[in-house]
Design a protein around this motif. Structure first.
Motif, PDB file in Angstrom:
ATOM      1  N   SER A  55       0.839  -1.202   0.000  1.00 18.44           N
ATOM      2  CA  SER A  55       0.000   0.000   0.000  1.00 18.44           C
ATOM      3  C   SER A  55       0.877   1.257   0.000  1.00 18.44           C
ATOM      4  O   SER A  55       0.411   2.353  -0.295  1.00 18.44           O
ATOM      5  N   PHE A  56       2.132   1.093   0.319  1.00 22.80           N
ATOM      6  CA  PHE A  56       3.081   2.201   0.196  1.00 22.80           C
ATOM      7  C   PHE A  56       3.535   2.353  -1.256  1.00 22.80           C
ATOM      8  O   PHE A  56       3.632   3.441  -1.803  1.00 22.80           O
ATOM      9  N   LEU A  57       3.787   1.187  -1.877  1.00 21.29           N
ATOM     10  CA  LEU A  57       4.387   1.217  -3.208  1.00 21.29           C
ATOM     11  C   LEU A  57       3.381   1.531  -4.319  1.00 21.29           C
ATOM     12  O   LEU A  57       3.726   2.209  -5.288  1.00 21.29           O
TER      13      LEU A  57
ATOM     14  N   PRO B 280       0.515   3.398  -4.835  1.00 16.59           N
ATOM     15  CA  PRO B 280       0.179   4.757  -5.288  1.00 16.59           C
ATOM     16  C   PRO B 280       1.387   5.439  -5.941  1.00 16.59           C
ATOM     17  O   PRO B 280       1.241   6.214  -6.891  1.00 16.59           O
ATOM     18  N   MET B 281       2.567   5.130  -5.425  1.00 15.65           N
ATOM     19  CA  MET B 281       3.792   5.687  -5.977  1.00 15.65           C
ATOM     20  C   MET B 281       4.010   5.205  -7.417  1.00 15.65           C
ATOM     21  O   MET B 281       4.336   5.982  -8.316  1.00 15.65           O
ATOM     22  N   ALA B 282       3.793   3.914  -7.616  1.00 16.52           N
ATOM     23  CA  ALA B 282       4.001   3.329  -8.936  1.00 16.52           C
ATOM     24  C   ALA B 282       2.981   3.864  -9.934  1.00 16.52           C
ATOM     25  O   ALA B 282       3.315   4.164 -11.089  1.00 16.52           O
TER      26      ALA B 282
ATOM     27  N   ALA C  36       1.411   6.719  -9.830  1.00 21.32           N
ATOM     28  CA  ALA C  36       1.772   8.106 -10.150  1.00 21.32           C
ATOM     29  C   ALA C  36       2.949   8.138 -11.127  1.00 21.32           C
ATOM     30  O   ALA C  36       2.957   8.916 -12.082  1.00 21.32           O
ATOM     31  N   ALA C  37       3.915   7.284 -10.911  1.00 23.70           N
ATOM     32  CA  ALA C  37       5.100   7.253 -11.784  1.00 23.70           C
ATOM     33  C   ALA C  37       4.706   6.876 -13.214  1.00 23.70           C
ATOM     34  O   ALA C  37       5.193   7.466 -14.181  1.00 23.70           O
ATOM     35  N   GLU C  38       3.817   5.890 -13.331  1.00 26.56           N
ATOM     36  CA  GLU C  38       3.358   5.467 -14.659  1.00 26.56           C
ATOM     37  C   GLU C  38       2.639   6.607 -15.371  1.00 26.56           C
ATOM     38  O   GLU C  38       2.906   6.901 -16.531  1.00 26.56           O
ATOM     39  N   ARG C  39       1.698   7.216 -14.673  1.00 25.39           N
ATOM     40  CA  ARG C  39       0.937   8.311 -15.281  1.00 25.39           C
ATOM     41  C   ARG C  39       1.863   9.440 -15.718  1.00 25.39           C
ATOM     42  O   ARG C  39       1.694  10.028 -16.785  1.00 25.39           O
ATOM     43  N   LEU C  40       2.847   9.742 -14.875  1.00 23.03           N
ATOM     44  CA  LEU C  40       3.757  10.841 -15.199  1.00 23.03           C
ATOM     45  C   LEU C  40       4.637  10.518 -16.398  1.00 23.03           C
ATOM     46  O   LEU C  40       4.930  11.382 -17.218  1.00 23.03           O
TER      47      LEU C  40
ATOM     48  N   LEU D 168       0.668  12.385  -4.102  1.00 23.11           N
ATOM     49  CA  LEU D 168       1.883  11.835  -3.492  1.00 23.11           C
ATOM     50  C   LEU D 168       2.162  12.465  -2.132  1.00 23.11           C
ATOM     51  O   LEU D 168       2.607  11.788  -1.209  1.00 23.11           O
TER      52      LEU D 168
ATOM     53  N   HIS E  58      -0.147  10.935   0.294  1.00 22.76           N
ATOM     54  CA  HIS E  58       0.289   9.556   0.505  1.00 22.76           C
ATOM     55  C   HIS E  58       1.515   9.501   1.416  1.00 22.76           C
ATOM     56  O   HIS E  58       1.570   8.704   2.366  1.00 22.76           O
TER      57      HIS E  58
ATOM     58  N   ALA F  11       9.450   3.592 -14.624  1.00 16.63           N
ATOM     59  CA  ALA F  11       8.242   3.849 -15.411  1.00 16.63           C
ATOM     60  C   ALA F  11       8.611   4.518 -16.741  1.00 16.63           C
ATOM     61  O   ALA F  11       8.072   4.178 -17.796  1.00 16.63           O
TER      62      ALA F  11
END
Lengths: 206, 206
Positions: free
Chosen positions: A142-144, A146-148, A150-154, B154, B157, B192
């Protein structure tokens, strides 16, 4: 001339010439050379990368070489960019929780279809996970996730930014685009964190 | 003793002691001192920040001072963290398109309720916008919004990651949490981007 047009001081330009970052101008007299539009663009590229992009000259040299080398394709170019934008640190202490973190990070990298080869990109991910856990922080899926996400979208967003039609060097523009995207996003991250901290911890001082 | 427990070489520990980053141990003999659990935690904190966190010693000193100073509250602590995690660059060339970019960035900062005071956090945002435009890239609201939304999510989060119950120094944990979050997220960004570049530009040579 080049100095006046670019706003870059003459000694700096001479330094770039000596360091072969900037190609020599066309000699017009014993002590004079003519610089054209291409020199100006190259100079602006260097100044953007070292200025707002905050890259050191060795990174700039590496990136310019990749831009200039016709054998380097876009995918390879981005490997150089990634290596320079996220430099690695040689010496990191190995915390006890490293093995479990390595295992979690691998699963996570595989799940998102990310490639951990040939660059050891997940190395800092593993280490930061392990260090957070060594602190007692609950750094799990659950930490990783949302980060992933966001990284993909960016990453998608960054690559969607249109390169100007008819640019002479799309590789140069791609490099600058990534470097500037990182800088802009870091500013956004900072301001967003400031706002959330104020919401959570209230205002400071008078 | 401290060296064996932490895995940090003795000369490094002596250096931290000389630099007053690590408090002196309790003298037990002419040439010996005893170090307790608190020394070990402080040493791990320093190593985490300088190792995986990639901060220089002057940043670490600044952060430790803010952690130790009871007059520095959480909001103020985060100002120090932000300043050190996103250092500023003194010298940036001023592109022609700066004024328009400044105006756009201000509107954008206001729209998201971000605070541009007292830190000139939007400075790199303005400059990267201007530099992208100088390149002919289309850096407008549709460029900024997905970035801002990702930054907001982020930040929420990051601050939701639970600090371990009963930690002796929540400020120290907060500092490390932010620094490590940045490192982990940079790794995620890099992977990513690599994936998207491969999707878009295909694989690179053998």
């Amino acid at each position: 001339m080049l100095s006046r047009r670019s706003g870059v001081p003459v000694p700096t330009i001479k330094y770039y010439l000596r360091e072969n970052l900037l190609p020599a101008g066309k000699a017009t007299a014993r002590n004079q050379a003519r610089y054209d539009e291409e020199h100006l663009l190259r100079l602006r590229l260097i100044r953007t990368l070292t200025g707002i992009g905050r890259l050191d000259l060795s990174s700039v040299r590496d990136l310019l070489a990749a831009i200039d080398d016709d054998d380097v394709d876009m995918a390879e170019l981005y490997q150089t960019v990634n290596r320079r934008v996220y430099p690695e640190k040689a010496q990191i202490d190995e915390p006890d929780s490293l093995e479990q973190a390595r295992c979690d990070a691998s699963r996570f990298v595989a799940e998102f279809g990310w490639c951990d080869d040939p660059l050891p990109a997940s190395h800092p991910l593993v280490h930061s996970l392990a260090a957070l856990r060594a602190l007692g922080c609950d750094a799990n899926a659950s930490f990783l996730e949302p980060m992933a996400e966001a990284a993909e979208r960016l990453a998608v967003h960054e690559l969607e930014i249109q390169l100007p039609a008819g640019v002479t060097n799309p590789k140069a523009v791609a490099v600058v685009r990534t470097v500037l995207f990182e800088v802009a996003f870091a500013a956004a991250r900072r301001m967003a964190r400031e706002r959330q901290v104020l919401l959570q911890f209230g205002t400071t001082g008078p």
